[in-house]
Design a protein around this motif. Sequence first.
Motif, mmCIF file in Angstrom:
data_model
loop_
_atom_site.group_PDB
_atom_site.id
_atom_site.type_symbol
_atom_site.label_atom_id
_atom_site.label_comp_id
_atom_site.label_asym_id
_atom_site.label_seq_id
_atom_site.Cartn_x
_atom_site.Cartn_y
_atom_site.Cartn_z
ATOM 1 N N PRO A 26 -39.085 33.430 16.430
ATOM 2 C CA PRO A 26 -39.768 32.208 15.969
ATOM 3 C C PRO A 26 -38.814 31.027 15.809
ATOM 4 C CG PRO A 26 -40.597 34.101 14.774
ATOM 5 C CD PRO A 26 -39.418 34.588 15.567
ATOM 6 N N LEU A 27 -37.642 31.266 15.237
ATOM 7 C CA LEU A 27 -36.668 30.182 15.085
ATOM 8 C C LEU A 27 -36.132 29.742 16.442
ATOM 9 C CD1 LEU A 27 -34.824 28.346 13.383
ATOM 10 C CD2 LEU A 27 -33.179 30.237 13.322
ATOM 11 N N MET A 28 -35.785 30.703 17.293
ATOM 12 C CA MET A 28 -35.224 30.355 18.602
ATOM 13 C C MET A 28 -36.218 29.588 19.458
ATOM 14 S SD MET A 28 -32.793 33.572 19.714
ATOM 15 C CE MET A 28 -33.996 34.881 19.437
ATOM 16 N N SER A 49 -25.561 14.401 11.215
ATOM 17 C CA SER A 49 -25.583 13.787 12.543
ATOM 18 C C SER A 49 -26.721 14.308 13.421
ATOM 19 C CB SER A 49 -24.250 14.032 13.257
ATOM 20 O OG SER A 49 -24.074 15.415 13.530
ATOM 21 N N ALA A 50 -27.352 15.410 13.027
ATOM 22 C CA ALA A 50 -28.432 16.001 13.824
ATOM 23 C C ALA A 50 -29.743 15.254 13.613
ATOM 24 C CB ALA A 50 -28.611 17.465 13.455
ATOM 25 N N ASP A 51 -30.594 15.257 14.651
ATOM 26 C CA ASP A 51 -31.908 14.607 14.530
ATOM 27 C C ASP A 51 -32.793 15.340 13.542
ATOM 28 O OD1 ASP A 51 -31.414 12.608 16.450
ATOM 29 O OD2 ASP A 51 -31.955 13.964 18.093
ATOM 30 N N VAL A 52 -32.721 16.691 13.572
ATOM 31 C CA VAL A 52 -33.608 17.509 12.741
ATOM 32 C C VAL A 52 -32.777 18.546 11.983
ATOM 33 C CG1 VAL A 52 -35.673 18.963 12.688
ATOM 34 C CG2 VAL A 52 -35.393 17.274 14.513
ATOM 35 N N ASN A 53 -33.033 18.678 10.690
ATOM 36 C CA ASN A 53 -32.394 19.707 9.879
ATOM 37 C C ASN A 53 -33.303 20.931 9.861
ATOM 38 O OD1 ASN A 53 -30.726 21.067 8.073
ATOM 39 N ND2 ASN A 53 -31.732 20.167 6.286
ATOM 40 N N VAL A 54 -32.921 21.967 10.604
ATOM 41 C CA VAL A 54 -33.721 23.193 10.676
ATOM 42 C C VAL A 54 -33.093 24.220 9.739
ATOM 43 C CG1 VAL A 54 -34.633 25.014 12.140
ATOM 44 C CG2 VAL A 54 -34.396 22.700 13.044
ATOM 45 N N ARG A 55 -33.781 24.548 8.677
ATOM 46 C CA ARG A 55 -33.241 25.447 7.657
ATOM 47 C C ARG A 55 -33.517 26.920 7.992
ATOM 48 N NH1 ARG A 55 -35.289 23.348 1.934
ATOM 49 N NH2 ARG A 55 -34.615 25.483 1.461
ATOM 50 N N THR A 56 -32.514 27.750 7.746
ATOM 51 C CA THR A 56 -32.655 29.189 7.971
ATOM 52 C C THR A 56 -32.405 29.982 6.692
ATOM 53 O OG1 THR A 56 -30.316 29.436 8.601
ATOM 54 C CG2 THR A 56 -31.887 28.930 10.357
ATOM 55 N N GLU A 59 -36.836 17.614 7.774
ATOM 56 C CA GLU A 59 -36.342 18.956 7.500
ATOM 57 C C GLU A 59 -37.452 19.969 7.769
ATOM 58 O OE1 GLU A 59 -33.568 19.953 4.015
ATOM 59 O OE2 GLU A 59 -35.547 20.582 3.278
ATOM 60 N N ILE A 60 -37.110 21.046 8.496
ATOM 61 C CA ILE A 60 -38.089 22.069 8.863
ATOM 62 C C ILE A 60 -37.619 23.424 8.352
ATOM 63 C CG2 ILE A 60 -39.340 23.198 10.748
ATOM 64 C CD1 ILE A 60 -38.698 20.820 12.514
ATOM 65 N N LEU A 61 -38.527 24.192 7.763
ATOM 66 C CA LEU A 61 -38.240 25.590 7.452
ATOM 67 C C LEU A 61 -38.444 26.373 8.743
ATOM 68 C CD1 LEU A 61 -40.056 26.058 4.006
ATOM 69 C CD2 LEU A 61 -37.676 25.433 4.451
ATOM 70 N N GLY A 62 -37.356 26.917 9.299
ATOM 71 C CA GLY A 62 -37.431 27.503 10.634
ATOM 72 C C GLY A 62 -37.480 29.013 10.696
ATOM 73 N N GLY A 63 -37.034 29.702 9.629
ATOM 74 C CA GLY A 63 -37.064 31.159 9.656
ATOM 75 C C GLY A 63 -35.690 31.776 9.805
ATOM 76 N N ARG A 64 -35.683 33.082 10.089
ATOM 77 C CA ARG A 64 -34.439 33.860 10.136
ATOM 78 C C ARG A 64 -33.628 33.548 11.391
ATOM 79 N NH1 ARG A 64 -33.096 38.468 12.646
ATOM 80 N NH2 ARG A 64 -35.228 38.725 13.400
#
Length: 347
Positions: free
Chosen positions: A154-156, A175-182, A144-149
């Motif tokens: 930065p997130l894109m 089902s996703a490889d990475v959980n990117v939190r916004t 799990e990654i804290l990705g931003g707004r």
Amino acid sequence: MFKKLVSVASSLALGVVCLTGCSQNNTNKTTTEKTELDKVTIAEVTHSVFYAPQYAAISQGFFEDEGIEVDLINTQGADKTMAALISGEADIGLMGPEASIYVYNQGSDDYAINFAQLTQRDGSFLVSREKNDNFSYEDLKGTEILGGRKGGVPLMTLEYVLKQHGLSIGEDDPSADVNVRTDVQFGVMAGAFAAGEADYTTAFEPTASQLEKDGSGYVVASIGADSGEIPFTAYSATKSYMEQNKDLVQRFTNALYKAQQWIQTASDEDVAKAMQPFFEDNSIDDLIIVAQKYREIDAWCSEPVLSEESLNNLMKVMETADQLDQRPPYSSIVTTEFAENAVNNTK
């Protein structure tokens, strides 16, 4: 154009010895003129050593040489920076050009125009909770990654890099490889990560190095180095402000270009000293380290011209993130007039 205010000091009459042909009442008057600086408020998307040329332009006197006094406000987000620009709270905004794309596509009459590019790569670093000297993006699977707004560059850019490495991305999607939190605001991501949120976060300097110093995380990758060149941050002003203040915008760009050239040949220690007045909680040694990191990835532009190719690279990242339905005309949201004048005429 701002009207300069000029104050004239009182003349001081000095008695002189009477010479042949001179009146006994003759006096010499000394008049001192002091010109006030034009004040410009810059809304910066975040406060980071990533913007070293801007701070150097202030501390090295380049803005002052151009008759400008700068006031900085930190808005913590491109959306908030654009809001400050449109409302008139700020004269000039420092943010990703994606914000001007969104505003233009919404049909705004007084949209923002980018006139000078500052950085040419993403300035964020991927920070892991665990030390990993042999990091591979494959290591992110199941994390799990804290990705931003959502919608922010930065997130894109993070998502673009992950997809380039074959990773599927989701938010709360098993089902996703990475959980990117916004769901965590950009300005509090480091604090949330230090408090135990997620396995990874992205952070700009000096925050990334501070997390390492505190033992809260470890830098494992540079998003900017892995994403390639894009116009990550640029200066913009509303169309109306630019039309009314062309001379001021030109002088602003001249000062920026001087700082960009100064950075190219200055030592990391000199860059650190130029930035320290704006980062008093960081030692010179800390600032030297982060200056080295940004120089190593070629983060800073050597001149302020924002090219069409560069903007197209950014829009490709936005399209990959499903955040852009229509590309605006380059000539509508970018002007190179001031940057080219600065490069050609500034000494």
